[in-house]
Each structure stands twice: as structure tokens, then as C-alpha cells.
Design an enzyme around this catalytic site. Sequence first.
Site, PDB file in Angstrom:
ATOM      1  N   SER A  55      38.471  38.272  28.259  1.00 17.64           N
ATOM      2  CA  SER A  55      38.847  38.675  26.907  1.00 17.64           C
ATOM      3  C   SER A  55      37.593  39.085  26.170  1.00 17.64           C
ATOM      4  O   SER A  55      36.486  38.841  26.645  1.00 17.64           O
ATOM      5  CB  SER A  55      39.523  37.520  26.160  1.00 17.64           C
ATOM      6  OG  SER A  55      39.887  37.901  24.849  1.00 17.64           O
ATOM      7  N   ARG A 300      41.599  43.669  32.401  1.00 15.06           N
ATOM      8  CA  ARG A 300      42.805  42.889  32.092  1.00 15.06           C
ATOM      9  C   ARG A 300      43.657  43.693  31.138  1.00 15.06           C
ATOM     10  O   ARG A 300      43.139  44.388  30.256  1.00 15.06           O
ATOM     11  CB  ARG A 300      42.415  41.560  31.426  1.00 15.06           C
ATOM     12  CG  ARG A 300      43.553  40.548  31.343  1.00 15.06           C
ATOM     13  CD  ARG A 300      43.826  39.947  32.694  1.00 15.06           C
ATOM     14  NE  ARG A 300      44.743  38.830  32.638  1.00 15.06           N
ATOM     15  CZ  ARG A 300      46.068  38.916  32.781  1.00 15.06           C
ATOM     16  NH1 ARG A 300      46.634  40.095  32.911  1.00 15.06           N
ATOM     17  NH2 ARG A 300      46.823  37.837  32.773  1.00 15.06           N
ATOM     18  N   THR A 336      43.426  34.788  20.709  1.00 15.63           N
ATOM     19  CA  THR A 336      43.154  33.407  21.112  1.00 15.63           C
ATOM     20  C   THR A 336      43.669  32.412  20.085  1.00 15.63           C
ATOM     21  O   THR A 336      44.246  31.371  20.440  1.00 15.63           O
ATOM     22  CB  THR A 336      41.643  33.202  21.344  1.00 15.63           C
ATOM     23  OG1 THR A 336      41.197  34.111  22.360  1.00 15.63           O
ATOM     24  CG2 THR A 336      41.348  31.784  21.779  1.00 15.63           C
ATOM     25  N   CYS A 482      44.406  52.580  38.005  1.00 17.18           N
ATOM     26  CA  CYS A 482      43.849  51.317  38.501  1.00 17.18           C
ATOM     27  C   CYS A 482      42.340  51.308  38.266  1.00 17.18           C
ATOM     28  O   CYS A 482      41.646  52.239  38.671  1.00 17.18           O
ATOM     29  CB  CYS A 482      44.144  51.152  39.989  1.00 17.18           C
ATOM     30  SG  CYS A 482      43.336  49.713  40.716  1.00 17.18           S
ATOM     31  N   CYS A 506      41.884  43.928  44.215  1.00 21.66           N
ATOM     32  CA  CYS A 506      42.651  43.709  42.982  1.00 21.66           C
ATOM     33  C   CYS A 506      42.004  42.642  42.095  1.00 21.66           C
ATOM     34  O   CYS A 506      41.611  41.570  42.567  1.00 21.66           O
ATOM     35  CB  CYS A 506      44.068  43.295  43.336  1.00 21.66           C
ATOM     36  SG  CYS A 506      45.154  43.038  41.925  1.00 21.66           S
ATOM     37  N   CYS A 509      44.742  42.786  36.982  1.00 25.94           N
ATOM     38  CA  CYS A 509      44.869  43.288  35.609  1.00 25.94           C
ATOM     39  C   CYS A 509      46.302  43.634  35.253  1.00 25.94           C
ATOM     40  O   CYS A 509      46.656  43.668  34.089  1.00 25.94           O
ATOM     41  CB  CYS A 509      43.953  44.496  35.391  1.00 25.94           C
ATOM     42  SG  CYS A 509      44.468  46.011  36.225  1.00 25.94           S
TER      43      CYS A 509
END
Length: 537
Positions: A55, A300, A336, A482, A506, A509
Site C-alpha cells: 500500500s 496490487r 487503512t 499484467c 504472479c 495483484c
Amino acid sequence: MSDTAPEREVMEYDVIIVGAGPAGLACAIRLKQLKQDLMVAVIEKGAEVGAHILSGAVIEPGPLDELIPGWRENPPPTCVPVENDEIAFLTARSRYRIPTPPQQKNHGNFIVSLGAMCAWLAPQAEDLGVDIFPGYAAAGIRYTDDGAVGGVIIGDMGLDRDGQPKDTYLQGIEIHAPVTILAEGCRGHLSKELIARYKLDAASDPQVYGVGIKELWQVAPGKCSPGKVQHSIGWPLDSSTYGGSFIYHMDNDRVAVGFVTALDYTDPEFSPFEAFQQFKHHPSVKPLFEGGEILSGGARTIVEGGAQSLPRVEMPGALLIGDAAGLLNLPKIKGTHQAIRSGMLAASHVADKSSAEGFDQALRASEIYAEIHKVRNVRPGFNKGLWRGLMTAAIETVTLGKLPRTLQNHADHSSLQKLQDLEPVDRPWGERDLPPRDRLASVYFANTAHEEDQPVHLQILDPDVCTSRCGEEYNYPCTRFCPVEVYEIVEDAEAGVRLQINAANCVHCKTCDIKDPYEVINWVTPEGGSGPNYQNL
């Protein structure tokens, strides 16, 4: 499970929480604060708590003050008070400072590594008696005879691609509980299953998303200004694509830089990863990173839909919290504090009611919902372009969202234009030399790992669509949306053109699960412990 398969081991708890992010850990902590005798388990698919957390992140401390009074005396490892804010509009060569919107003023907030913060929260939950199981992926839902959620199934570990046990094999486990709390974060695969099964989104707009790509840099001494928060809009995005950048100056000459692109973009040739790398090479940005080195990176998706895309957050035996529900406040660029609040609210509700029933009403009557309802029209206001969006955002800010209208959201997978209908897009993007050199190199900085012979966790529901219609109409957009080059189109002498899935790359995300125009990519959880191992992201 076949009739001849061995019975799964069963564990019993009062409450199961899926996901050791801020929402799940806050919920677990508050549950034990309210009712010490409750048996609470937290299931986390990352190899360790925080490994899959990525984040920005600038946090509002209010909910954390309420959850853990006195935390500032023993703060998380990375916790830098914000000193000043800056927002700019970029053109290809210039930077223009613009006024900071009220929602983005960060006086009193803190720059943190959210992964490190979750790793800091976990032992505090364990000290209260919470059982935390990192490295165990909740692969399925256990349903009771009356159709309610009755817990989760930890997947069998050590199967090969054909579903047969390998030399090292761990039989799955069923964890039963009267209440299951989904805190998987954005586009969790169990949350997605439950939303569809119980039609929780029947009365809401489709959820919309953005993909955020982030890097942590060690910059040359003297270039970092601890506590400085910078955002930008504009270049390298065109005026029809929503998104922007963040640069957060941390401690020890470290700088977090990232770029978020809304996934309702229309050009199938567009690459969010390339847009981020171009941003880093802007004349006003590149000098910060010259002479430095990238330490870690990842990607993400984030929920952007707001109040009108909020599904019903309760179902028989289970409830949704945090980003699994979609509570991020996009104009603030923060989620958050909402995650922690929702975790505490869920804990209070369950401790009082001993069930999930009534939680949806409780959440919609809370300050959590009031906050996202007030800004509900900001994100969809950009559906008609940057300038229209800025005007809508200004009106909504001045009126505090009290105008009697709610703009609609539309599903991201439906936004791509077919090549034959696409107006040519002029992107005079330049050469670049800052790392990573390409998307494959970025896999290294995400420290991601999957066993090569485990079952592929990216399920293609109709492979023929990928190599025929999608290729012809959109030129294989999965090879560009991607951020880490999972999808590759290869020429096969026998089979012709085929889609190769490099699942080991991978970073979880979920962009593919969201953006694929034919919705034939289904992301499911891989074996527990697999995936990225983010460091201070």
C-alpha cells in the site's frame, strides 16, 4: 473430495478471520479485548504476516489510537510523521503546483510501510490469545447443511499440476466456526465467490478498481526529505484515463514511489507498468532517483467504487470488512483507517450478537459508510475525462456530497475498445534507463516465488477465447495489463498461437481477474506461502 480420500482434520474456533491485513488484525485484537474467552483464528496466505501487503501508505492514526492506546510510544518500524503536502499537474516536460484538496491534507498523519505495520500488529494480537496461521491459504469455503458459511478449507498442499500428491504432501484442514470474517483485501477470491453465491451486489453498482505499482528506493544522501508527501495527476496519462502518482519520503534515505491507474481505461494497447516507468523519467522526478537503487517493488489492485459499489456485507455465517467490502476513500487516497474501523466494528458486533446478522445495517449507520458516501461521486465524475472529473470533485467537496444525485460506476472489464473502433492514441513516451528494465525484472524486486509444479492458480475458463476473439479484437491485452509478465503469447509449431501462463511470476495483484474483457481469467489462491515476499512495502 472423493469417497476414498482421507477425512480432513477439523479445527474448531468461535471466529475465523481470513487475512492478516489491517482489517483482519484489528478485528482479532478488538474481539479479544472485548471477550477474552473467544477462540479466534487468523488465516494468512503469505509466508509471514505482511509478506503480501502493499500500500502507499499514509495513514490517519485516529482508529489506531482507539485500538491500541499509547502505540506512539512503541510505533511500527517505519512510521514517519508527515511534514508537508504537495500536489502537482504534470505535462510531458513541465510541473505545475496546484492547491492541495482538503481530503489530501495530511497534517497529523504518518507515512508507514503497511506490511511492516501488520507484522508489528500480529504479535500484539497473539499476546491477547489470537492464533495466527501464516503460510496457510484459505482455498475454499465450508458450507453448512442449511447453506450458511461454516468456516474455511485450507487447501491441500503438495499437489502437482495434475492434482496428484507430490513427495511432500499436506492434507487440507477444515476450520469450523459459527462466524467467518473475510478480510482478504481487494478482490479476494473467497469474497468474490461469496458475493456471487449470496448475490450480495444485487443492489449495488459494479465495483471498480485501479492497479497500483510501487517501488521502494534507497536514494542518494541528501535527496530524501523525511515526511514529505507528493502526489501528481496528468502526464503520462491522457485526459481520458484516471490515475496519478505518489512519492513518500521516508527515513534512512528511503523513498516510496508509485503510480495508480484506473482499470476502466479504454486502450487495449496501454500498459500501466510502462506508464509508471515513464513517470519516473519525468524531468521533475528522475533526478530524485538518479544515483539511487531500487530495494523492492510490487503491484496490487485497489477498490475505487465507493458507496454505490458497496455490496451487502453480511451473509449467513459470514461478513466482509476492509477492502474485501470496498471501503477505501479514494479522494483521500487512504483505506487503512477505514479497514481498522471496520475491523473494530465487526468485532463489537460479533462480540455482542455472536453472529453476522445485522452487520450490514450497523456498517451503513456508521462513520465508515458516512465517509465514503460523502465522496461517492468523485470517482465516477472522472468517467468523462480529467477536466470534467476535477470540476465534479470540486463541487462534491464544497457541498460535502449533499447534492441529491449518485453517479454510476461501470465494470472495468467492459471498458476496453476493440482495435477497429479505437481512435489512435498518441503517446510520445521516451526511452528510459532507471530500473527495472522491464516487467520481468520487476519480479525479482517483488521477491516472488511459487513452486513450478504446483497447480496453476490462474484458471483460464475458455482458452479458445484468448487465442481467437480476444487476440483478434484486442491484441491480447493480458500481455500488457499484467504488471509482471505472467501472460505470454507464443508461437507453437504444432498448436499454433497459444497463451502461456508464467504463474511463477504472479504477485497476486488480481488485475487479470478484473480487466480481462471476456472475464475468462479466474484468480484463485495458490499454495500457502507462495507469492511475493514484500519488504517494507
